[in-house]
Design a protein around this motif. Structure first.
Motif, PDB file in Angstrom:
ATOM      1  N   VAL A  27       0.945  -1.070  -0.130  1.00  0.00           N
ATOM      2  CA  VAL A  27       0.108   0.003  -0.103  1.00  0.00           C
ATOM      3  C   VAL A  27       0.942   1.264  -0.073  1.00  0.00           C
ATOM      4  CG1 VAL A  27      -1.908   1.265   1.126  1.00  0.00           C
ATOM      5  CG2 VAL A  27      -1.866  -1.260   1.367  1.00  0.00           C
ATOM      6  N   GLN A  28       0.714   1.971  -0.767  1.00  0.00           N
ATOM      7  CA  GLN A  28       1.210   3.499  -0.805  1.00  0.00           C
ATOM      8  C   GLN A  28       0.348   4.565  -1.165  1.00  0.00           C
ATOM      9  OE1 GLN A  28       4.100   3.730  -4.258  1.00  0.00           O
ATOM     10  NE2 GLN A  28       5.505   4.722  -2.970  1.00  0.00           N
ATOM     11  N   ASP A  29       0.398   5.655  -0.420  1.00  0.00           N
ATOM     12  CA  ASP A  29      -0.369   6.726  -0.521  1.00  0.00           C
ATOM     13  C   ASP A  29      -1.869   6.243  -0.299  1.00  0.00           C
ATOM     14  OD1 ASP A  29       1.470   8.431  -0.903  1.00  0.00           O
ATOM     15  OD2 ASP A  29       1.885   8.133  -2.807  1.00  0.00           O
ATOM     16  N   GLY A  30      -2.320   5.300   0.426  1.00  0.00           N
ATOM     17  CA  GLY A  30      -3.545   4.971   0.555  1.00  0.00           C
ATOM     18  C   GLY A  30      -4.074   4.158  -0.389  1.00  0.00           C
ATOM     19  N   LYS A  31      -3.403   3.699  -1.398  1.00  0.00           N
ATOM     20  CA  LYS A  31      -3.716   2.703  -2.418  1.00  0.00           C
ATOM     21  C   LYS A  31      -3.047   1.445  -2.541  1.00  0.00           C
ATOM     22  CE  LYS A  31      -5.250   6.688  -5.241  1.00  0.00           C
ATOM     23  NZ  LYS A  31      -5.014   7.441  -6.478  1.00  0.00           N
ATOM     24  N   ILE A  32      -3.783   0.381  -2.998  1.00  0.00           N
ATOM     25  CA  ILE A  32      -2.935  -1.187  -3.107  1.00  0.00           C
ATOM     26  C   ILE A  32      -2.292  -0.668  -4.433  1.00  0.00           C
ATOM     27  CG2 ILE A  32      -3.221  -3.312  -3.532  1.00  0.00           C
ATOM     28  CD1 ILE A  32      -5.898  -3.333  -1.603  1.00  0.00           C
ATOM     29  N   ILE A  33      -0.924  -1.094  -4.378  1.00  0.00           N
ATOM     30  CA  ILE A  33      -0.395  -1.089  -5.547  1.00  0.00           C
ATOM     31  C   ILE A  33       0.224  -2.289  -6.045  1.00  0.00           C
ATOM     32  CG2 ILE A  33       0.566   1.371  -5.221  1.00  0.00           C
ATOM     33  CD1 ILE A  33       3.114   0.298  -4.374  1.00  0.00           C
TER      34      ILE A  33
END
Length: 91
Positions: A27-33
């Motif tokens: 998770v990066q910046d609140g998003k699943i990458i």
């Protein structure tokens, strides 16, 4: 951040010590990458904390988890969020 979820058939598996898979989310910046399912190779209880530490887990989401497994996870620096259920991807 790396989040691991006890996982079976798309849902949060309810017994940490018996889980055969974890779904691991980056998770990066609140998003699943990124996400992937990893096997436990039949490891149980205390050994599972080592598997999670080896893949650099920051947070563990699971159903039930006993005191020994909680202690082992915390010793590796993994934050626990137990007592949860539902779909793995909704966690």
């Amino acid at each position: 951040m790396r989040i691991a979820v006890t996982y079976e058939n798309g849902a949060i598996f309810q017994h940490f010590g018996h889980t055969e898979q974890f779904k691991v989310y980056d998770v990066q910046d609140g998003k699943i990458i990124n996400s992937e399912v990893i096997g436990t190779n039949g490891s149980g209880h205390g050994a599972l904390a080592g598997i999670l530490a080896a893949v650099n887990t920051d947070v563990l989401i699971c159903g039930g988890i006993g005191g020994g497994a909680q202690t082992a996870s915390r010793k590796t620096g993994i934050r626990l969020d137990g007592g949860l259920g539902g779909r793995g991807d909704a966690a």
